[in-house]
Write a protein that holds these residues in place. Structure first.
Motif, PDB file in Angstrom:
ATOM      1  N   LEU A 122      -7.612   7.258   1.339  1.00  0.00           N
ATOM      2  CA  LEU A 122      -7.003   6.453   0.065  1.00  0.00           C
ATOM      3  C   LEU A 122      -5.724   5.712   0.630  1.00  0.00           C
ATOM      4  CD1 LEU A 122      -6.835   5.323  -2.905  1.00  0.00           C
ATOM      5  CD2 LEU A 122      -5.591   7.420  -3.533  1.00  0.00           C
ATOM      6  N   ILE A 123      -5.817   4.523   0.575  1.00  0.00           N
ATOM      7  CA  ILE A 123      -4.857   3.673   1.292  1.00  0.00           C
ATOM      8  C   ILE A 123      -4.172   2.966   0.101  1.00  0.00           C
ATOM      9  CG2 ILE A 123      -3.894   1.782   2.664  1.00  0.00           C
ATOM     10  CD1 ILE A 123      -6.246   2.080   4.346  1.00  0.00           C
ATOM     11  N   LEU A 124      -2.817   3.460  -0.209  1.00  0.00           N
ATOM     12  CA  LEU A 124      -2.073   2.782  -1.386  1.00  0.00           C
ATOM     13  C   LEU A 124      -1.126   1.873  -1.042  1.00  0.00           C
ATOM     14  CD1 LEU A 124      -1.492   5.948  -3.482  1.00  0.00           C
ATOM     15  CD2 LEU A 124      -3.297   4.388  -4.109  1.00  0.00           C
ATOM     16  N   VAL A 125      -1.273   0.448  -1.493  1.00  0.00           N
ATOM     17  CA  VAL A 125      -0.638  -0.509  -1.256  1.00  0.00           C
ATOM     18  C   VAL A 125       0.436  -0.704  -2.125  1.00  0.00           C
ATOM     19  CG1 VAL A 125      -0.308  -2.979  -0.572  1.00  0.00           C
ATOM     20  CG2 VAL A 125      -2.371  -1.717  -0.002  1.00  0.00           C
ATOM     21  N   GLU A 132       8.495  -9.091  -5.813  1.00  0.00           N
ATOM     22  CA  GLU A 132       8.111 -10.344  -5.281  1.00  0.00           C
ATOM     23  C   GLU A 132       7.623 -10.319  -3.931  1.00  0.00           C
ATOM     24  OE1 GLU A 132       9.966 -14.687  -5.594  1.00  0.00           O
ATOM     25  OE2 GLU A 132      10.937 -12.984  -6.476  1.00  0.00           O
ATOM     26  N   GLY A 133       6.480 -11.001  -3.589  1.00  0.00           N
ATOM     27  CA  GLY A 133       5.992 -11.383  -2.306  1.00  0.00           C
ATOM     28  C   GLY A 133       5.337 -10.158  -1.836  1.00  0.00           C
ATOM     29  N   ALA A 134       5.228  -9.009  -2.311  1.00  0.00           N
ATOM     30  CA  ALA A 134       4.348  -7.908  -2.109  1.00  0.00           C
ATOM     31  C   ALA A 134       2.749  -8.328  -1.540  1.00  0.00           C
ATOM     32  CB  ALA A 134       4.565  -6.676  -2.857  1.00  0.00           C
ATOM     33  N   LYS A 135       2.399  -7.653  -0.619  1.00  0.00           N
ATOM     34  CA  LYS A 135       0.959  -8.132  -0.359  1.00  0.00           C
ATOM     35  C   LYS A 135      -0.045  -7.468  -1.133  1.00  0.00           C
ATOM     36  CE  LYS A 135       0.981  -9.271   4.790  1.00  0.00           C
ATOM     37  NZ  LYS A 135       2.593  -9.691   4.656  1.00  0.00           N
ATOM     38  N   THR A 136      -1.256  -8.073  -1.457  1.00  0.00           N
ATOM     39  CA  THR A 136      -2.168  -7.360  -2.535  1.00  0.00           C
ATOM     40  C   THR A 136      -2.973  -6.526  -1.518  1.00  0.00           C
ATOM     41  OG1 THR A 136      -3.522  -8.892  -1.965  1.00  0.00           O
ATOM     42  CG2 THR A 136      -2.125  -9.345  -3.937  1.00  0.00           C
ATOM     43  N   ALA A 137      -3.885  -5.629  -1.923  1.00  0.00           N
ATOM     44  CA  ALA A 137      -4.661  -4.651  -1.321  1.00  0.00           C
ATOM     45  C   ALA A 137      -5.467  -5.695  -0.408  1.00  0.00           C
ATOM     46  CB  ALA A 137      -5.802  -3.839  -2.375  1.00  0.00           C
ATOM     47  N   GLU A 138      -5.905  -6.763  -0.889  1.00  0.00           N
ATOM     48  CA  GLU A 138      -6.886  -7.600  -0.015  1.00  0.00           C
ATOM     49  C   GLU A 138      -6.264  -8.259   1.100  1.00  0.00           C
ATOM     50  OE1 GLU A 138      -6.574  -7.897  -3.333  1.00  0.00           O
ATOM     51  OE2 GLU A 138      -8.622  -6.832  -3.815  1.00  0.00           O
ATOM     52  N   MET A 142      -3.496  -7.107   2.411  1.00  0.00           N
ATOM     53  CA  MET A 142      -3.206  -6.079   3.585  1.00  0.00           C
ATOM     54  C   MET A 142      -4.488  -5.471   4.289  1.00  0.00           C
ATOM     55  SD  MET A 142      -0.524  -4.129   4.527  1.00  0.00           S
ATOM     56  CE  MET A 142       0.725  -4.112   3.053  1.00  0.00           C
ATOM     57  N   MET A 143      -5.596  -5.354   3.659  1.00  0.00           N
ATOM     58  CA  MET A 143      -6.715  -5.070   4.371  1.00  0.00           C
ATOM     59  C   MET A 143      -7.066  -6.391   5.607  1.00  0.00           C
ATOM     60  SD  MET A 143      -9.367  -2.861   4.725  1.00  0.00           S
ATOM     61  CE  MET A 143     -11.125  -2.928   5.431  1.00  0.00           C
ATOM     62  N   THR A 144      -6.841  -7.491   5.270  1.00  0.00           N
ATOM     63  CA  THR A 144      -6.956  -8.397   6.293  1.00  0.00           C
ATOM     64  C   THR A 144      -5.720  -8.232   7.370  1.00  0.00           C
ATOM     65  OG1 THR A 144      -7.783  -9.934   4.682  1.00  0.00           O
ATOM     66  CG2 THR A 144      -6.975 -11.008   6.728  1.00  0.00           C
ATOM     67  N   PHE A 145      -4.576  -7.914   6.849  1.00  0.00           N
ATOM     68  CA  PHE A 145      -3.545  -7.735   7.747  1.00  0.00           C
ATOM     69  C   PHE A 145      -3.731  -6.654   8.828  1.00  0.00           C
ATOM     70  CE2 PHE A 145       0.613  -5.868   9.350  1.00  0.00           C
ATOM     71  CZ  PHE A 145       1.504  -7.207   9.787  1.00  0.00           C
ATOM     72  N   LEU A 146      -4.201  -5.671   8.299  1.00  0.00           N
ATOM     73  CA  LEU A 146      -4.351  -4.308   9.213  1.00  0.00           C
ATOM     74  C   LEU A 146      -5.534  -4.363   9.877  1.00  0.00           C
ATOM     75  CD1 LEU A 146      -3.359  -1.610   6.324  1.00  0.00           C
ATOM     76  CD2 LEU A 146      -1.828  -2.542   8.138  1.00  0.00           C
ATOM     77  N   GLN A 147      -6.567  -5.252   9.761  1.00  0.00           N
ATOM     78  CA  GLN A 147      -7.681  -5.413  10.350  1.00  0.00           C
ATOM     79  C   GLN A 147      -8.330  -4.098  10.716  1.00  0.00           C
ATOM     80  OE1 GLN A 147      -6.333  -7.271  14.010  1.00  0.00           O
ATOM     81  NE2 GLN A 147      -6.140  -9.493  13.251  1.00  0.00           N
ATOM     82  N   LEU A 148      -8.711  -3.420   9.451  1.00  0.00           N
ATOM     83  CA  LEU A 148      -9.234  -2.016   9.627  1.00  0.00           C
ATOM     84  C   LEU A 148     -10.666  -2.213   9.298  1.00  0.00           C
ATOM     85  CD1 LEU A 148      -6.735  -0.398   7.326  1.00  0.00           C
ATOM     86  CD2 LEU A 148      -6.748  -0.090   9.584  1.00  0.00           C
ATOM     87  N   GLY A 149     -11.403  -3.211   9.299  1.00  0.00           N
ATOM     88  CA  GLY A 149     -12.729  -3.480   9.115  1.00  0.00           C
ATOM     89  C   GLY A 149     -13.644  -2.692   9.769  1.00  0.00           C
ATOM     90  N   THR A 150     -13.738  -2.369  11.301  1.00  0.00           N
ATOM     91  CA  THR A 150     -14.548  -1.728  12.120  1.00  0.00           C
ATOM     92  C   THR A 150     -14.125  -0.438  12.042  1.00  0.00           C
ATOM     93  OG1 THR A 150     -12.984  -2.401  13.923  1.00  0.00           O
ATOM     94  CG2 THR A 150     -14.858  -3.694  13.599  1.00  0.00           C
ATOM     95  N   GLU A 151     -12.833  -0.096  11.729  1.00  0.00           N
ATOM     96  CA  GLU A 151     -12.400   1.306  11.731  1.00  0.00           C
ATOM     97  C   GLU A 151     -12.858   2.143  10.657  1.00  0.00           C
ATOM     98  OE1 GLU A 151     -10.364   3.114  13.747  1.00  0.00           O
ATOM     99  OE2 GLU A 151     -10.009   1.405  15.452  1.00  0.00           O
ATOM    100  N   LYS A 196      -6.132   0.171  -2.427  1.00  0.00           N
ATOM    101  CA  LYS A 196      -5.783  -0.307  -3.890  1.00  0.00           C
ATOM    102  C   LYS A 196      -4.226  -0.678  -3.727  1.00  0.00           C
ATOM    103  CE  LYS A 196      -9.825   0.639  -5.693  1.00  0.00           C
ATOM    104  NZ  LYS A 196     -10.516  -0.280  -6.319  1.00  0.00           N
ATOM    105  N   GLY A 197      -4.003  -1.784  -4.323  1.00  0.00           N
ATOM    106  CA  GLY A 197      -2.429  -1.943  -4.948  1.00  0.00           C
ATOM    107  C   GLY A 197      -2.102  -1.263  -5.997  1.00  0.00           C
TER     108      GLY A 197
END
Length: 218
Positions: free
Chosen positions: A140-143, A149-155, A157-166, A175-176
């Motif tokens: 469980l990844i909690l954002v 203000e300006g906090a990245k959403t879960a979506e 963060m998922m793009t930023f972390l590039q965790l797709g293949t992992e 989840k945010g």
């Protein structure tokens, strides 16, 4: 020097706690299943605050975690025994010494952290997720800090972390959240707890069908 002494003391508590579990926790299973969970993340990500929010503790009396702390978080359907590790620079190198038998992982990332710090968080997340003692566990990844203000959403963060293949072959949620919305936090953990319960049911079914339990009686 003081910080080093605290870390050494915390490492000693690991051995004492493991011995306590081995000697004193052999009784019958509670009515509600008890899951052992690891909670990690960088310093000031909000780990302690999230756990305290779920437990109904006073959020104004939270102190940074040095070494580790253990908190039982009670839900209607289960109990999470959460081992939270400190996220400071001097503590993270010792994280793997705390890895024992867990049923799941919680990784907390501050949504309002700088890109530089988020890159460090990503490295630590991947290092833990790939560790042989944690590999394959539900994650469980909690954002956190979604109220900032300006906090990245879960979506985002998922793009930023590039965790797709992992995460292709892993049970995971991202989840945010905010400590100012306990209802949302409870809903997130309800989803996570459901995964833990399904895994437990699966393990029980496997044991029932194992040769040791299905042998013919004389």
């Amino acid at each position: 020097m003081c910080e080093s002494i605290r870390i050494v003391c915390a490492l000693c508590r690991v051995g004492i706690y493991a011995l306590y579990r081995r000697l004193c926790c052999k009784g019958p299973s509670p009515v509600r299943p008890n899951f052992s969970i690891l909670c990690i993340g960088l310093e000031n990500a909000g780990k302690s605050s999230i756990l305290s929010c779920l437990s109904g503790d006073d959020l104004h009396k939270i102190e940074p975690t040095i070494g580790f702390s253990i908190k039982a978080v009670l839900f209607e359907d289960c109990i999470l025994e959460v081992k939270e590790l400190g996220g400071g620079d001097k503590v993270r190198p010792y994280w793997d010494r705390y890895y024992q038998v867990f049923q799941g992982i919680i990784f907390v990332i501050a949504g309002d952290d700088s890109d530089e710090k988020l890159n460090v968080a990503r490295e630590e997340l991947l290092k833990a997720a790939r560790h042989h003692q944690l590999k394959g566990l539900p994650l469980l990844i909690l954002v956190s800090h979604q109220d900032k203000e300006g906090a990245k959403t879960a979506e985002e963060m998922m793009t930023f972390l590039q965790l797709g293949t992992e995460m292709e072959n892993r049970q995971f949620l991202i989840k945010g959240c905010s400590i100012h919305n306990k209802e949302e936090l409870s809903q997130i953990f309800a989803q996570f707890n459901e995964i833990l319960q399904k895994n437990l049911d699966h393990d029980i079914e496997l044991r029932k069908n194992s040769p040791q339990h299905s042998g013919n009686r004389l």
